[in-house]
Design a protein around this motif. Sequence first.
Motif, mmCIF file in Angstrom:
data_model
loop_
_atom_site.group_PDB
_atom_site.id
_atom_site.type_symbol
_atom_site.label_atom_id
_atom_site.label_comp_id
_atom_site.label_asym_id
_atom_site.label_seq_id
_atom_site.Cartn_x
_atom_site.Cartn_y
_atom_site.Cartn_z
ATOM 1 N N ARG A 79 -0.394 -22.074 54.872
ATOM 2 C CA ARG A 79 0.084 -23.444 54.973
ATOM 3 C C ARG A 79 0.002 -24.155 53.639
ATOM 4 N N ASN A 80 -1.072 -23.904 52.884
ATOM 5 C CA ASN A 80 -1.191 -24.535 51.566
ATOM 6 C C ASN A 80 -0.144 -23.993 50.614
ATOM 7 N N LEU A 81 0.177 -22.695 50.799
ATOM 8 C CA LEU A 81 1.181 -22.106 49.937
ATOM 9 C C LEU A 81 2.534 -22.760 50.151
ATOM 10 N N ALA A 82 2.726 -23.301 51.365
ATOM 11 C CA ALA A 82 3.982 -23.993 51.660
ATOM 12 C C ALA A 82 4.128 -25.256 50.836
ATOM 13 N N ALA A 83 3.066 -25.687 50.170
ATOM 14 C CA ALA A 83 3.169 -26.857 49.300
ATOM 15 C C ALA A 83 3.855 -26.520 48.003
ATOM 16 N N ALA A 84 4.230 -25.254 47.825
ATOM 17 C CA ALA A 84 5.009 -24.912 46.653
ATOM 18 C C ALA A 84 6.371 -25.542 46.784
ATOM 19 N N ALA A 85 6.855 -26.183 45.742
ATOM 20 C CA ALA A 85 8.079 -26.939 45.893
ATOM 21 C C ALA A 85 9.290 -26.080 45.706
ATOM 22 N N VAL A 86 10.386 -26.492 46.398
ATOM 23 C CA VAL A 86 11.676 -25.903 46.138
ATOM 24 C C VAL A 86 12.098 -26.338 44.745
ATOM 25 N N GLY A 87 12.649 -25.378 43.968
ATOM 26 C CA GLY A 87 13.053 -25.719 42.616
ATOM 27 C C GLY A 87 11.896 -25.747 41.661
ATOM 28 N N GLY A 88 10.747 -25.161 42.007
ATOM 29 C CA GLY A 88 9.643 -25.067 41.078
ATOM 30 C C GLY A 88 8.709 -26.241 41.109
ATOM 31 N N ARG A 89 8.844 -27.173 42.024
ATOM 32 C CA ARG A 89 7.906 -28.279 42.115
ATOM 33 C C ARG A 89 7.272 -28.287 43.493
ATOM 34 N N LYS A 90 6.220 -29.060 43.650
ATOM 35 C CA LYS A 90 5.565 -29.124 44.944
ATOM 36 C C LYS A 90 6.446 -29.840 45.949
ATOM 37 N N ILE A 91 6.209 -29.555 47.213
ATOM 38 C CA ILE A 91 6.911 -30.273 48.261
ATOM 39 C C ILE A 91 6.659 -31.765 48.075
ATOM 40 N N THR A 92 7.709 -32.557 48.227
ATOM 41 C CA THR A 92 7.622 -33.973 47.900
ATOM 42 C C THR A 92 6.651 -34.713 48.813
ATOM 43 N N HIS A 93 5.725 -35.423 48.199
ATOM 44 C CA HIS A 93 4.800 -36.268 48.946
ATOM 45 C C HIS A 93 5.601 -37.386 49.618
ATOM 46 N N PRO A 94 5.331 -37.693 50.911
ATOM 47 C CA PRO A 94 6.094 -38.747 51.591
ATOM 48 C C PRO A 94 6.100 -40.078 50.846
ATOM 49 N N GLY A 95 4.996 -40.414 50.176
ATOM 50 C CA GLY A 95 4.954 -41.660 49.417
ATOM 51 C C GLY A 95 5.961 -41.669 48.287
ATOM 52 N N LYS A 96 6.096 -40.534 47.599
ATOM 53 C CA LYS A 96 7.098 -40.427 46.540
ATOM 54 C C LYS A 96 8.502 -40.498 47.126
ATOM 55 N N ALA A 97 8.672 -39.881 48.298
ATOM 56 C CA ALA A 97 9.989 -39.904 48.945
ATOM 57 C C ALA A 97 10.394 -41.325 49.300
ATOM 58 N N ILE A 98 9.445 -42.117 49.778
ATOM 59 C CA ILE A 98 9.734 -43.507 50.149
ATOM 60 C C ILE A 98 10.162 -44.314 48.932
ATOM 61 N N LEU A 99 9.405 -44.193 47.838
ATOM 62 C CA LEU A 99 9.726 -44.953 46.633
ATOM 63 C C LEU A 99 11.028 -44.481 45.999
ATOM 64 N N ALA A 100 11.197 -43.168 45.876
ATOM 65 C CA ALA A 100 12.405 -42.623 45.258
ATOM 66 C C ALA A 100 13.634 -42.940 46.096
#
Length: 358
Positions: free
Chosen positions: A57-78
């Motif tokens: 499950r922690n490995l799933a935090a690897a991001a698509v495109g070489g970054r971590k999965i987007t934190h919901p807080g960042k998603a809200i602001l972006a």
Amino acid sequence: MSSLLKPFSVCEGPCESSGVRRGSASSAPHQQSSARRLAAAGLGSLPAHQRSYAARRNLAAAAVGGRKITHPGKAILAGGIAGGIEICITFPTEYVKTQLQLDERANPPRYRGIGSCNVQTITCRGINTSLPPFFVFFVTIFPSVSRRFGTFEMLSNPMRDATGRLDNTRSLLCGLGAGITEAIVIVCPMETLKVKLIHDQCSLRPRYRGFFHGVSEIIREQGVRGTYQGLTATVLKQGTNQAIRFYVMNLLRNWYKGDDPRKEMHPIVTAMFGATAGAASVFGNTPLDVVKTRMQGLEAYRYKNTVDCAFQILKQEGPQAFYKGTVPRLGRVCLDVAIVFVLYEEVVKLLNNVWKTQ
């Protein structure tokens, strides 16, 4: 016999060819560093099978495109920043689209087409008439798009595989959930106010003197409940909207990246995929958008409910009426989705540099 009771080393298998043997002294530093990593991740106290699951499950935090999965807080602001910039660019096409959808054949129709609508808007009423509904869109688009991307990330993060990849079916469901949430919390009252203000400006004797006067009059006469006209149609429209867009976008992204989830996507590629996703949503749910617009107009009292509205449109104007405003909506949505996805990705990249999250 005692050697058979020893636990297998983490480096068993391919690592043995490099000189690291099971239970050998040379594997001790590696085991110690692994234990430290597990402890740092909060997994050291878990049983082995639970550690394995949690690690995946922690490995799933690897991001698509070489970054971590987007934190919901960042998603809200972006999402809010991307939506605000987008609406400043695309609102004129939204204004024209709404006028065409409100223009009924039985009245008789005021416009002969997109060109006629544009000319009358600019020459007869002037660009200032679009400002009140623009303010409604602008002041609410931040929380709207923010909630959309924030909800999508919260729903999709637990569903991703070990590489951060989200399959297409799950992206459809997550997009549907994001669209329904957005519709209920923000989009329905926003769209109702926008449509009423545009409808009033299109009438021969406009009642509302401006944005604040119009909003205050609508709430005074109909209450907060009056801003939730056409809720069912809005939920159906917005839910299918985001389901189609996120599904198509995820489908194209997965196709482009192939077996390399860390492959970078150029902003131009993201824009092309976003425009394609937007076009798919237009052709997929414009009939729902037409019904929603009629249910939120000043003459919504003529319809008993969403189904009655759809039936009356079909009976009085024919099936082609369900695709009124398709061309201006197509231009607006393709540009909208392309801009939002590109800006969203770029803003998230900037936030990753200044906002460190796990």
